[in-house]
Design an enzyme around this catalytic site. Structure first.
Site, PDB file in Angstrom:
ATOM      1  CG  MET A  73      -1.967  -1.097   1.220  1.00 27.50           C
ATOM      2  SD  MET A  73      -3.120  -0.947  -0.173  1.00 27.50           S
ATOM      3  CE  MET A  73      -3.863   0.649   0.156  1.00 27.50           C
ATOM      4  NE  ARG A  74       6.989   2.350   2.094  1.00 29.10           N
ATOM      5  CZ  ARG A  74       7.433   1.158   2.451  1.00 29.10           C
ATOM      6  NH1 ARG A  74       7.739   0.270   1.532  1.00 29.10           N
ATOM      7  NH2 ARG A  74       7.576   0.842   3.718  1.00 29.10           N
ATOM      8  CB  ALA A  75       2.394   2.437  -4.730  1.00 27.53           C
TER       9      ALA A  75
END
Length: 689
Positions: A274-276
């Site tokens: 989910m970092r993107a």
């Protein structure tokens, strides 16, 4: 202090300038990784950014740059009372590639800790960079453990130092910028993901733009202060715009429509985790603030995707970062319903992608483009290069040269490599002292402690028990009366540690006609590609020597860019005779030169061949003499036997014996094969036997 090149005077490189400015507006974006060839103003732009950063208020005398309005309660120099502070420019701190862990995170005064029982902590570069910029040039060459420490601090906003039972914590929030030349090696994908944005830069191919670059650089070199003065107004305008964008940032609204576009884009490009999504949301918000808006538009989401996603799409270490813009536009259009909370005003016609630069006095900056074959035993092979009883080698194609001995004789078009697989671990015997890596045993700064010695130069890793043991017999003579030990410099002992090193893996690949059967060459290329993947993961340098026809060539000199070797391998043609001796002699010469350049890095030679030798007078005897040069130098080697078919001559095994190395078949090379356990290169044991 020298005058930096003005940020607004950098020609072109719009994406680079925009990515740096967005991080200046919102450090939560997560930093910038700048990838590009040498000489493309990467370092110049980063160093120029420091002059645009707003000044910061700090507590007077605090070595950790605490904010006077909200000082860090755990500051090693604290506690500090809330009150007025002093104002100073934001710092830009450079981390050298060869820096030690102590230089990065700080170090304890071991002598005072032992003798007085106090935490005498000397701050490192992470403390210096707090509330400023931390710049790492050639970040891909930084040791992995330093990159881990650096990115952990950037993610947590704090640095933790744990040494010999003493614990220190301090705030470390900074704008992280790394630059790298992909030709010198890639970052691991999991480290790439920790950088918020990435930018690819390349030199312009437009003559007018190149002329302007040279003109401005010469003017700056002749009179740095005068050149900077001519750009002072533009610099002030950008600095004021950064301050205004920072103030506006909390008011920017990220509507549900923009969030859906962000989530759909990340899902469409199959990025991990989910970092993107989070980075894209922060980047789009910063883009809106930079343009003076309080609503995030589709243009912001698109630009955020172009900056935040390319480096997160790599599924294979040899995949080049990139983004399919047509697919991006389709996704944004599909999920591009107008947000219910967006206004009716048209988007800014200039858009967020123009670099956000104020008008320049200079010229306008355009966008940046950034045979025949016998056998080693001569008559046992057919004239068409086929193996007796084995698979048939490809014959010369129509229109190709059939002249014996010619380098292009019977040349085949390059075939694609087979599917890569996980290989067995091949390592160099003994204990080395090369660069940190993951292949062979070595004395390193990190690893398990194996003993102690007197320090040579500065003490970096204290061996506490050995130090106490050395100091204990002298306490009465030194007049010890208090609780602490009386410790002298001569008592200190350095811990010796054993870890893993990276090696120079030199591939010597047979591309002759006897290897030219398409199915076999595809399997051979797949095996070499698998070994290259293994070398990438183990942080090795690699080189590639090929031989066919009448000569050998260095297809790739030793380099840290493993993906460059993969590219050369993919385009490797085959055909002609088998000059095995020429290939071995060329490899021996490469090792001789590399030993002078990097004497601590131990080599591992991987010869990929069926063992045949043809062409020239006495090819078998000459190949044997060339192989024995490696044995005399005690060079670790592996021979990957590519012979196939029901009848096998065992020539690769004979070659391995002359090299003093280890033979392994293509099947045995697989880690999941049942041929044996993990195989080390034990050349010394073979010679002893």
């Amino acid at each position: 202090m020298s005058t930096p090149f003005p940020f607004t005077a950098v020609v072109g490189q719009d994406d680079l300038r925009l990515a740096l400015l967005l991080n200046a507006v919102s450090p939560a974006v997560g930093g910038v990784l700048v990838r590009g060839e040498k000489g493309t103003a990467k370092s110049t732009a980063v160093r120029a950014l420091s002059a645009l950063m707003p000044e910061v208020d700090v507590v007077a005398g605090c070595r950790f740059s605490c904010a006077p309005g909200s000082p860090d309660p755990a500051c090693p120099d604290g506690p500090h009372e809330v009150g007025p502070g002093v104002r100073r420019p934001a710092r830009m701190v450079e981390l050298p590639v060869g820096a030690s862990e102590d230089r990065l995170v700080g170090a304890l005064d071991i002598e005072r800790a032992l003798a007085e029982g106090v935490k005498a902590f000397e701050p490192g570069l992470l403390a210096d960079a707090h509330r400023g910029i931390l710049y790492v040039d050639e970040v891909n060459l930084l040791h992995d453990h330093l990159v881990d420490l650096l990115l952990d601090a950037a993610a947590m906003g704090a640095s933790y130092v744990e040494r010999e039972g003493v614990s220190v914590r301090h705030a470390a929030r900074f704008l992280l910028v790394g630059t790298m030349n992909p030709e010198e090696g890639e970052l691991r994908p999991q480290l790439l993901d920790r950088f918020g944005l990435t930018v690819e830069v390349a030199a312009s191919r437009e003559p007018d733009q190149r002329v302007e670059v040279v003109r401005r650089r010469l003017a700056y070199d002749d009179d740095p202060e005068g050149f900077a003065a001519r750009w002072a107004d533009e610099e002030s305008a950008v600095r004021a715009r950064i301050v205004a964008a920072r103030e506006l940032l909390p008011s920017v609204r990220l509507g549900d429509g923009a969030l859906r576009q962000i989530a759909a884009t990340c899902a469409a490009f199959e990025v991990d985790g989910m970092r993107a999504d989070i980075v894209m949301a922060r980047t789009a918000t910063a883009l809106a603030a930079w343009d003076g808006r309080t609503d995030v538009l589709a243009e912001d989401v698109r630009q955020a995707a172009l900056l935040a996603l390319p480096h997160r799409r790599r599924r294979n270490p040899f995949d080049a970062p990139g983004l399919d813009e047509d697919k991006l536009d389709e996704t944004l259009e599909e999920f591009g319903g107008r947000n219910e909370d967006e206004g009716d005003d048209d988007p800014d016609p200039d858009g967020p992608g123009g670099g956000g630069q104020p008008p320049e006095n200079g010229p306008q900056d355009g966008p940046q483009d950034g045979s025949q074959d016998g056998s080693r035993n001569g008559p046992q092979d057919g004239a068409d290069g086929s193996e007796p009883g084995g698979d048939e080698a490809a014959r010369p194609q129509a229109g190709e040269s059939g002249q014996p001995g010619a380098s292009g004789a019977g040349e085949q078009q390059a075939v694609r490599a087979g599917e890569p697989f996980r290989t067995k671990v091949l390592s160099v015997p003994g204990l080395g002292e090369g660069a940190a890596g993951r292949r062979s045993r070595a004395r390193t700064e990190h690893g398990r402690t194996t003993g102690a010695r007197r320090p040579r130069g500065a003490l970096t890793k204290l061996h506490l028990a050995a130090t106490v043991q050395a100091a204990a017999p002298h306490q009465r003579a030194r007049g010890r009366s208090g609780r602490g030990l009386v410790v002298r410099r001569d008592d200190l002992r350095q811990a010796t540690r054993e870890g893993r090193e990276g090696n120079l893996v030199l591939f010597v690949v047979d591309a002759s006609g006897s290897m030219a059967a398409r199915q076999r060459m595809s399997a051979v290329k797949g095996a070499v590609l698998s070994l290259l993947l293994d070398a990438y993961q183990r942080r090795d340098k690699v080189g590639l020597v090929t031989f066919r026809g009448s000569a050998a060539e260095v297809a790739l000199p030793p380099t840290s860019s493993v993906d460059a070797a993969a590219v050369r391998l993919e385009s490797l043609p085959t055909g002609g005779r088998t000059p095995l001796a020429a290939g071995l002699l060329k490899a021996h010469d490469v090792l001789r030169v590399e030993r002078l350049r990097d004497p601590a890095r131990r080599p591992l030679v991987v010869v990929v061949t069926d063992g045949r030798a043809t062409g020239g007078p006495e090819p078998v005897a000459l190949a044997g003499r060339a192989a024995r040069l490696f044995a005399a130098d005690e060079v670790a080697s592996v021979v990957v036997d590519c012979e196939s078919g029901p009848v096998r001559l065992g020539l690769a095994g004979q070659l391995a014996g002359e090299l003093g190395g280890t033979p392994v078949t293509l099947d045995e090379l697989r880690a999941d094969s049942i041929a044996g356990l993990v195989r080390d290169v034990q050349s010394s044991n073979r010679r002893a036997a």
